[in-house]
Design a protein around this motif. Structure first.
Motif, PDB file in Angstrom:
ATOM      1  N   ILE A  89       0.833  -1.200   0.000  1.00 53.31           N
ATOM      2  CA  ILE A  89       0.000   0.000   0.000  1.00 53.31           C
ATOM      3  C   ILE A  89       0.867   1.250   0.000  1.00 53.31           C
ATOM      4  CG2 ILE A  89      -1.551   1.395   1.433  1.00 53.31           C
ATOM      5  CD1 ILE A  89      -3.095  -1.085   2.092  1.00 53.31           C
ATOM      6  N   GLN A  90       1.921   1.251   0.774  1.00 54.40           N
ATOM      7  CA  GLN A  90       2.817   2.406   0.797  1.00 54.40           C
ATOM      8  C   GLN A  90       3.419   2.646  -0.580  1.00 54.40           C
ATOM      9  OE1 GLN A  90       2.793   4.348   3.508  1.00 54.40           O
ATOM     10  NE2 GLN A  90       1.313   2.828   4.212  1.00 54.40           N
ATOM     11  N   ALA A  91       3.771   1.563  -1.279  1.00 55.96           N
ATOM     12  CA  ALA A  91       4.333   1.690  -2.630  1.00 55.96           C
ATOM     13  C   ALA A  91       3.279   2.229  -3.592  1.00 55.96           C
ATOM     14  CB  ALA A  91       4.848   0.334  -3.109  1.00 55.96           C
ATOM     15  N   ALA A  92       2.044   1.748  -3.456  1.00 64.68           N
ATOM     16  CA  ALA A  92       0.962   2.218  -4.325  1.00 64.68           C
ATOM     17  C   ALA A  92       0.654   3.689  -4.068  1.00 64.68           C
ATOM     18  CB  ALA A  92      -0.287   1.369  -4.109  1.00 64.68           C
ATOM     19  N   ASN A  93       0.728   4.109  -2.819  1.00 67.71           N
ATOM     20  CA  ASN A  93       0.428   5.505  -2.474  1.00 67.71           C
ATOM     21  C   ASN A  93       1.448   6.478  -3.065  1.00 67.71           C
ATOM     22  OD1 ASN A  93      -1.883   4.879  -1.075  1.00 67.71           O
ATOM     23  ND2 ASN A  93      -0.956   5.027   0.957  1.00 67.71           N
ATOM     24  N   LEU A  94       2.663   6.013  -3.283  1.00 63.96           N
ATOM     25  CA  LEU A  94       3.698   6.867  -3.866  1.00 63.96           C
ATOM     26  C   LEU A  94       3.389   7.220  -5.315  1.00 63.96           C
ATOM     27  CD1 LEU A  94       6.962   5.186  -2.481  1.00 63.96           C
ATOM     28  CD2 LEU A  94       5.936   7.350  -1.751  1.00 63.96           C
ATOM     29  N   ARG A  95       2.545   6.405  -5.962  1.00 58.95           N
ATOM     30  CA  ARG A  95       2.266   6.597  -7.388  1.00 58.95           C
ATOM     31  C   ARG A  95       1.024   7.455  -7.654  1.00 58.95           C
ATOM     32  NH1 ARG A  95       3.675   0.976  -7.180  1.00 58.95           N
ATOM     33  NH2 ARG A  95       1.485   0.344  -7.285  1.00 58.95           N
ATOM     34  N   VAL A  96       0.316   7.824  -6.595  1.00 59.11           N
ATOM     35  CA  VAL A  96      -0.922   8.588  -6.788  1.00 59.11           C
ATOM     36  C   VAL A  96      -0.996   9.748  -5.794  1.00 59.11           C
ATOM     37  CG1 VAL A  96      -2.193   6.572  -7.646  1.00 59.11           C
ATOM     38  CG2 VAL A  96      -2.216   7.096  -5.188  1.00 59.11           C
ATOM     39  N   SER A  97      -1.967  10.620  -5.998  1.00 60.68           N
ATOM     40  CA  SER A  97      -2.178  11.741  -5.079  1.00 60.68           C
ATOM     41  C   SER A  97      -2.809  11.230  -3.790  1.00 60.68           C
ATOM     42  CB  SER A  97      -3.100  12.772  -5.722  1.00 60.68           C
ATOM     43  OG  SER A  97      -4.405  12.232  -5.883  1.00 60.68           O
ATOM     44  N   ASP A  98      -2.794  12.069  -2.762  1.00 58.11           N
ATOM     45  CA  ASP A  98      -3.415  11.698  -1.487  1.00 58.11           C
ATOM     46  C   ASP A  98      -4.889  11.385  -1.688  1.00 58.11           C
ATOM     47  OD1 ASP A  98      -1.040  12.034  -0.174  1.00 58.11           O
ATOM     48  OD2 ASP A  98      -1.500  14.049   0.556  1.00 58.11           O
ATOM     49  N   TYR A  99      -5.541  12.141  -2.573  1.00 59.25           N
ATOM     50  CA  TYR A  99      -6.963  11.935  -2.838  1.00 59.25           C
ATOM     51  C   TYR A  99      -7.196  10.564  -3.472  1.00 59.25           C
ATOM     52  CZ  TYR A  99     -11.677  13.003  -4.531  1.00 59.25           C
ATOM     53  OH  TYR A  99     -13.022  12.989  -4.768  1.00 59.25           O
ATOM     54  N   GLN A 100      -6.373  10.210  -4.441  1.00 57.32           N
ATOM     55  CA  GLN A 100      -6.517   8.931  -5.143  1.00 57.32           C
ATOM     56  C   GLN A 100      -6.111   7.741  -4.277  1.00 57.32           C
ATOM     57  OE1 GLN A 100      -3.976  10.152  -8.458  1.00 57.32           O
ATOM     58  NE2 GLN A 100      -5.694   9.816  -9.853  1.00 57.32           N
ATOM     59  N   SER A 101      -5.323   7.990  -3.249  1.00 59.03           N
ATOM     60  CA  SER A 101      -4.845   6.877  -2.419  1.00 59.03           C
ATOM     61  C   SER A 101      -5.986   6.146  -1.718  1.00 59.03           C
ATOM     62  CB  SER A 101      -3.825   7.382  -1.384  1.00 59.03           C
ATOM     63  OG  SER A 101      -4.458   8.223  -0.430  1.00 59.03           O
ATOM     64  N   SER A 102      -7.143   6.774  -1.614  1.00 59.91           N
ATOM     65  CA  SER A 102      -8.290   6.127  -0.990  1.00 59.91           C
ATOM     66  C   SER A 102      -8.713   4.872  -1.745  1.00 59.91           C
ATOM     67  CB  SER A 102      -9.477   7.086  -0.924  1.00 59.91           C
ATOM     68  OG  SER A 102      -9.153   8.202  -0.137  1.00 59.91           O
ATOM     69  N   MET A 103      -8.309   4.751  -3.005  1.00 56.20           N
ATOM     70  CA  MET A 103      -8.627   3.575  -3.811  1.00 56.20           C
ATOM     71  C   MET A 103      -7.600   2.462  -3.631  1.00 56.20           C
ATOM     72  SD  MET A 103     -11.446   4.046  -5.653  1.00 56.20           S
ATOM     73  CE  MET A 103     -11.385   3.313  -7.277  1.00 56.20           C
ATOM     74  N   ASN A 104      -6.625   2.672  -2.758  1.00 59.13           N
ATOM     75  CA  ASN A 104      -5.596   1.658  -2.532  1.00 59.13           C
ATOM     76  C   ASN A 104      -5.876   0.780  -1.324  1.00 59.13           C
ATOM     77  OD1 ASN A 104      -4.077   2.527  -4.714  1.00 59.13           O
ATOM     78  ND2 ASN A 104      -2.825   3.929  -3.484  1.00 59.13           N
ATOM     79  N   TYR A 105      -6.971   1.032  -0.614  1.00 58.95           N
ATOM     80  CA  TYR A 105      -7.203   0.349   0.653  1.00 58.95           C
ATOM     81  C   TYR A 105      -8.211  -0.793   0.568  1.00 58.95           C
ATOM     82  CZ  TYR A 105      -4.941   4.713   2.005  1.00 58.95           C
ATOM     83  OH  TYR A 105      -4.070   5.771   2.088  1.00 58.95           O
ATOM     84  N   SER A 106      -8.711  -1.062  -0.640  1.00 61.91           N
ATOM     85  CA  SER A 106      -9.624  -2.181  -0.869  1.00 61.91           C
ATOM     86  C   SER A 106      -9.021  -3.062  -1.949  1.00 61.91           C
ATOM     87  CB  SER A 106     -10.994  -1.689  -1.348  1.00 61.91           C
ATOM     88  OG  SER A 106     -11.550  -0.773  -0.448  1.00 61.91           O
ATOM     89  N   GLY A 107      -9.257  -4.373  -1.846  1.00 64.09           N
ATOM     90  CA  GLY A 107      -8.696  -5.229  -2.877  1.00 64.09           C
ATOM     91  C   GLY A 107      -9.128  -6.678  -2.783  1.00 64.09           C
ATOM     92  N   LEU A 108      -8.594  -7.458  -3.692  1.00 65.01           N
ATOM     93  CA  LEU A 108      -8.858  -8.886  -3.791  1.00 65.01           C
ATOM     94  C   LEU A 108      -7.527  -9.625  -3.829  1.00 65.01           C
ATOM     95  CD1 LEU A 108     -11.498  -8.615  -6.654  1.00 65.01           C
ATOM     96  CD2 LEU A 108     -12.016  -9.218  -4.268  1.00 65.01           C
ATOM     97  N   LEU A 109      -7.506 -10.819  -3.262  1.00 65.42           N
ATOM     98  CA  LEU A 109      -6.276 -11.600  -3.221  1.00 65.42           C
ATOM     99  C   LEU A 109      -6.254 -12.650  -4.313  1.00 65.42           C
ATOM    100  CD1 LEU A 109      -4.363 -10.851  -0.862  1.00 65.42           C
ATOM    101  CD2 LEU A 109      -4.547 -13.223  -0.148  1.00 65.42           C
ATOM    102  N   PHE A 110      -5.144 -12.710  -5.032  1.00 62.48           N
ATOM    103  CA  PHE A 110      -4.926 -13.716  -6.056  1.00 62.48           C
ATOM    104  C   PHE A 110      -3.713 -14.567  -5.681  1.00 62.48           C
ATOM    105  CE2 PHE A 110      -7.672 -10.761  -8.140  1.00 62.48           C
ATOM    106  CZ  PHE A 110      -8.376 -11.500  -9.080  1.00 62.48           C
ATOM    107  N   ALA A 111      -3.376 -15.519  -6.524  1.00 62.25           N
ATOM    108  CA  ALA A 111      -2.256 -16.426  -6.245  1.00 62.25           C
ATOM    109  C   ALA A 111      -0.987 -15.624  -5.941  1.00 62.25           C
ATOM    110  CB  ALA A 111      -2.026 -17.353  -7.443  1.00 62.25           C
ATOM    111  N   GLY A 112      -0.313 -16.017  -4.882  1.00 64.49           N
ATOM    112  CA  GLY A 112       0.937 -15.364  -4.499  1.00 64.49           C
ATOM    113  C   GLY A 112       0.765 -14.157  -3.600  1.00 64.49           C
ATOM    114  N   GLY A 113      -0.470 -13.724  -3.358  1.00 65.13           N
ATOM    115  CA  GLY A 113      -0.703 -12.517  -2.584  1.00 65.13           C
ATOM    116  C   GLY A 113      -0.252 -12.581  -1.136  1.00 65.13           C
ATOM    117  N   ASN A 114      -0.157 -13.786  -0.593  1.00 65.31           N
ATOM    118  CA  ASN A 114       0.285 -13.936   0.787  1.00 65.31           C
ATOM    119  C   ASN A 114       1.682 -13.353   1.020  1.00 65.31           C
ATOM    120  OD1 ASN A 114      -1.203 -14.891   2.951  1.00 65.31           O
ATOM    121  ND2 ASN A 114      -1.259 -16.969   2.171  1.00 65.31           N
ATOM    122  N   ARG A 115       2.538 -13.461   0.021  1.00 58.62           N
ATOM    123  CA  ARG A 115       3.916 -12.963   0.183  1.00 58.62           C
ATOM    124  C   ARG A 115       3.923 -11.455   0.420  1.00 58.62           C
ATOM    125  NH1 ARG A 115       7.955 -16.451  -1.426  1.00 58.62           N
ATOM    126  NH2 ARG A 115       9.337 -14.667  -1.747  1.00 58.62           N
TER     127      ARG A 115
END
Length: 208
Positions: free
Chosen positions: A85-111
C-alpha cells in the motif's frame, strides 16, 4: 468457520488461509455456465493470478466471477503496516490513495501481505481498487465478487465511497454483486449456487 476476510490482528503472522468453498464454488459456476451454453474459463490455484485478471483489459467476458479473499483496510494503522500500500500511495495523489485500501487476493498474494516480499518480474497477487479502475472491463455485464467486504470503501463525503465498487464501475462493469460483511466460506458457496440456479433459469439478476 472459515471467512473470506482476514483477522488483521493476525495478518503479519498467518496471512490468508485456503478456502475450500471457493474451489467448489468456482467449479460449480463453471459447470452451470457451460451447461447452459455459456462457455467459461476456469482459473484456479497458480493460474488464478493477478496477471490473468489484468489480461482481460479491453477484452473482458460478459460474466466475471471471483471467489477469493477480499479486504478493506479502514484503519490508518493497518494501512501503514502494508508495504504494497505504501508503494501504491507513492504513485498517486493523497486523494486517489483512498482507492488503494480495498482489494482482492490472487495467487501469491500472501507474500506481499505478510511482508515476505514479492517474486521479481511478476505481479504481487494483491489486486487493489486503483488498478481495476484503470482497466477497460466495459464488455462485462455482471461481476460477482464472492469475497468479504467487497462493497466497502473510504467515504469521501460528496464524492461517495472509494473502493472496489467504484473501481469496477469506472472500469465499465454494468452490474455488481458484492458484500458489505465478512462472509463464511461454506455458506457463501451455497448462496452462489442458489443465485446461479435462479438466474440461469430465467430469473432477473436482482431477484435471483
Amino acid at each position: 468457520t472459515a471467512s473470506r476476510g482476514i483477522d488483521l490482528s493476525k495478518a503479519n503472522r498467518a496471512g490468508w488461509g485456503f478456502l475450500q468453498g471457493t474451489l467448489e464454488e468456482s467449479e460449480m459456476v463453471s459447470q452451470k455456465l457451460d451447461g447452459t451454453g455459456i462457455r467459461s474459463l476456469l482459473l484456479t490455484d497458480v493460474s488464478a493470478n493477478e496477471e490473468s485478471f489484468k489480461s482481460m483489459d479491453g477484452n473482458s467476458p460478459s460474466i466475471i466471477h471471483i471467489a477469493t479473499h477480499g479486504f478493506f483496510l479502514s484503519e490508518e494503522k493497518d494501512r501503514e503496516t502494508k508495504d504494497f500500500i505504501q508503494a501504491a500511495n507513492l504513485r498517486v495523489s493523497d486523494y486517489q490513495s483512498s482507492m488503494n485500501y480495498s482489494g482482492l487476493l490472487f495467487a501469491g498474494g500472501n507474500r506481499a501481505w505478510t511482508g515476505v516480499g514479492v517474486i521479481e518480474g511478476i505481479e504481487d497477487g494483491i489486486l487493489i481498487a486503483n488498478e481495476i479502475s484503470n482497466m477497460d472491463l466495459s464488455n462485462t455485464d455482471i461481476a460477482v465478487l464472492s469475497a468479504c467486504e467487497t462493497g466497502l470503501g473510504s467515504d469521501m463525503s460528496s464524492e461517495g465511497v472509494f473502493g472496489l465498487q467504484r473501481a469496477f464501475k469506472l472500469a465499465g462493469v454494468q452490474t455488481l454483486i458484492m458484500s458489505l460483511w465478512k462472509v463464511p466460506d461454506e455458506a457463501t458457496s451455497k448462496l452462489m449456487q442458489v443465485f446461479y440456479d435462479n438466474w440461469l433459469s430465467g430469473m432477473e439478476k436482482h431477484q435471483a
